[in-house]
Scaffold this motif. Structure first.
Motif, PDB file in Angstrom:
ATOM      1  N   TYR A  60       0.831  -1.150  -0.245  1.00 18.74           N
ATOM      2  CA  TYR A  60       0.215  -0.177  -0.231  1.00 18.74           C
ATOM      3  C   TYR A  60       0.900   1.325  -0.184  1.00 18.74           C
ATOM      4  N   GLN A  61       0.496   1.761  -0.279  1.00 13.28           N
ATOM      5  CA  GLN A  61       0.512   4.226  -0.316  1.00 13.28           C
ATOM      6  C   GLN A  61       0.382   4.431   0.600  1.00 13.28           C
ATOM      7  N   ALA A  62       0.968   5.552   1.511  1.00 14.94           N
ATOM      8  CA  ALA A  62       0.827   6.008   1.999  1.00 14.94           C
ATOM      9  C   ALA A  62       0.076   7.688   1.629  1.00 14.94           C
ATOM     10  N   ILE A  63      -0.958   7.769   2.113  1.00 12.41           N
ATOM     11  CA  ILE A  63      -1.553   9.007   0.702  1.00 12.41           C
ATOM     12  C   ILE A  63      -0.997  10.524   1.837  1.00 12.41           C
ATOM     13  N   PRO A 110       0.064  18.092   6.323  1.00  9.57           N
ATOM     14  CA  PRO A 110       0.888  16.804   6.343  1.00  9.57           C
ATOM     15  C   PRO A 110       1.199  17.223   4.521  1.00  9.57           C
ATOM     16  N   PRO A 111       1.881  16.841   3.998  1.00  7.54           N
ATOM     17  CA  PRO A 111       2.059  17.117   2.551  1.00  7.54           C
ATOM     18  C   PRO A 111       0.948  16.917   1.240  1.00  7.54           C
ATOM     19  N   GLY A 112       0.465  17.950   0.427  1.00  2.00           N
ATOM     20  CA  GLY A 112      -0.399  17.792  -0.115  1.00  2.00           C
ATOM     21  C   GLY A 112      -1.615  18.050   0.242  1.00  2.00           C
ATOM     22  N   LEU A 113      -1.067  18.817   1.686  1.00  2.00           N
ATOM     23  CA  LEU A 113      -2.761  19.033   1.879  1.00  2.00           C
ATOM     24  C   LEU A 113      -2.426  20.552   2.483  1.00  2.00           C
ATOM     25  N   ALA A 151      -9.372  13.870  -2.218  1.00  6.29           N
ATOM     26  CA  ALA A 151     -10.220  14.380  -1.009  1.00  6.29           C
ATOM     27  C   ALA A 151     -10.318  13.304  -0.728  1.00  6.29           C
ATOM     28  N   LYS A 152     -10.990  12.004  -0.759  1.00  2.00           N
ATOM     29  CA  LYS A 152     -11.523  11.570   0.596  1.00  2.00           C
ATOM     30  C   LYS A 152     -10.260  11.154   1.329  1.00  2.00           C
ATOM     31  N   ALA A 153      -9.187  11.204   1.295  1.00  2.00           N
ATOM     32  CA  ALA A 153      -7.994  10.231   2.051  1.00  2.00           C
ATOM     33  C   ALA A 153      -8.149  11.284   2.884  1.00  2.00           C
ATOM     34  N   ALA A 154      -8.149  12.945   2.390  1.00  7.06           N
ATOM     35  CA  ALA A 154      -7.584  14.050   3.250  1.00  7.06           C
ATOM     36  C   ALA A 154      -8.894  14.015   4.168  1.00  7.06           C
TER      37      ALA A 154
END
Length: 289
Positions: A28-31, A92-95, A49-52
């Motif tokens: 798996y990859q951590a989002i 975190p990065p990407g948010l 978006a769902k991961a956030a």
């Protein structure tokens, strides 16, 4: 056994026996922290978006351009950080988080996520960034949702004293959901700033034999002048090229003067062509009278 739905919260999946701790690192990859998806998948903006939302313990509200895309707006860069209303400055990065207060009527449930409403999303987008970018973003959101400017102004009145309200009023005055692309927004603003009346967008026109119906990007039906932006596909798609020829013939038969704009055209040249078109029409009217 593996999680059927993803993204998923890693600690929850481990507690439920759906995945082992070492598998989170291997397959798996951590989002975002403790939020995972299969390693081989390409993540869409909707996935992120769902991961956030999961990262926020299912309490955050998707906002801004991310919310606009979830409401159906096109032309949103999918690589931009996910925007989230959530009181956690250590993002975190990407948010991109913001600690703002939302009224209960300003967010809704969309496909299981908490998302700012179309009106609140428009209110946020109209107040930030460059004026022309804000207009293009609202045009895209309105094109997808039928957003009404009056509803956005009503939202603004509930937030007196907020930043960017002067720009919001200007954006709403320029807003037109008939724009089908950012380039059409750019072209419309160019036309208006050249001093011409605000053009009508998506003008319906039917061929003389009533067999074909077209929609002109923008123009002035009272003088049968249209201005259209031609994208690259008009020249690279043979079928589209053939349709364009028939379309041009039909419009010429109906008396329309169509100014076709391409990417390489300079703004000064576009303005000059429109000026000549108006002069031609006005001169013709004087000759008739």
């Amino acid at each position: 056994m593996t999680p059927r739905n993803w993204p998923f919260v890693g600690s929850e999946a481990i507690a439920e026996g759906l995945v082992r701790k070492h598998e989170l690192r291997s397959i798996y990859q951590a989002i975002y922290p403790d939020v995972y998806a299969p390693a081989e998948v390409s993540l869409t903006l909707e996935h992120r978006a769902k991961a956030a939302w999961l990262w926020s313990h299912r309490e955050g509200v998707i906002a801004g351009l991310t919310a606009s895309a979830l409401h159906g707006a096109r032309w949103v860069d999918p690589t931009l950080p996910v925007e989230l209303v959530w009181s956690n400055a250590r993002q975190p990065p990407g948010l991109l988080t913001s600690d703002v207060r939302l009224r209960p009527e300003e967010y809704t449930n969309l496909d299981g996520l908490r998302v700012t409403t179309v009106v609140r999303t428009a209110y946020d987008l109209a107040r930030r960034g460059r004026l022309d970018d804000a207009v293009a973003r609202l045009d895209a959101l309105g094109n997808a949702t039928g957003l009404r400017a009056d509803d956005v102004m009503a939202c603004a009145r509930r937030h007196r004293g907020a930043r960017g309200l002067r720009q919001l009023e200007t954006v709403l005055d320029l807003y037109d959901p008939g724009a089908a692309s950012p380039k059409e927004t750019w072209l419309r603003l160019l036309v208006v700033r050249a001093g011409h009346p605000k053009p009508q967008t998506q003008i319906p026109v039917q061929s003389l034999d009533s067999r074909r119906k077209y929609y002109l990007d923008m123009g002035w039906p009272e003088v049968t002048i249209a201005v259209e932006y031609d994208g690259e596909h008009h020249r690279t798609d043979d079928a589209q090229y053939a349709r364009d020829i028939r379309r041009s013939e039909d419009l010429r038969e109906l008396g329309w003067l169509v100014i076709r704009v391409i990417k390489a055209d300079r703004p000064s040249d576009i303005r000059a062509r429109i000026e000549r078109a108006w002069a031609s029409r006005l001169r013709g009217n004087r000759e008739i009278s």
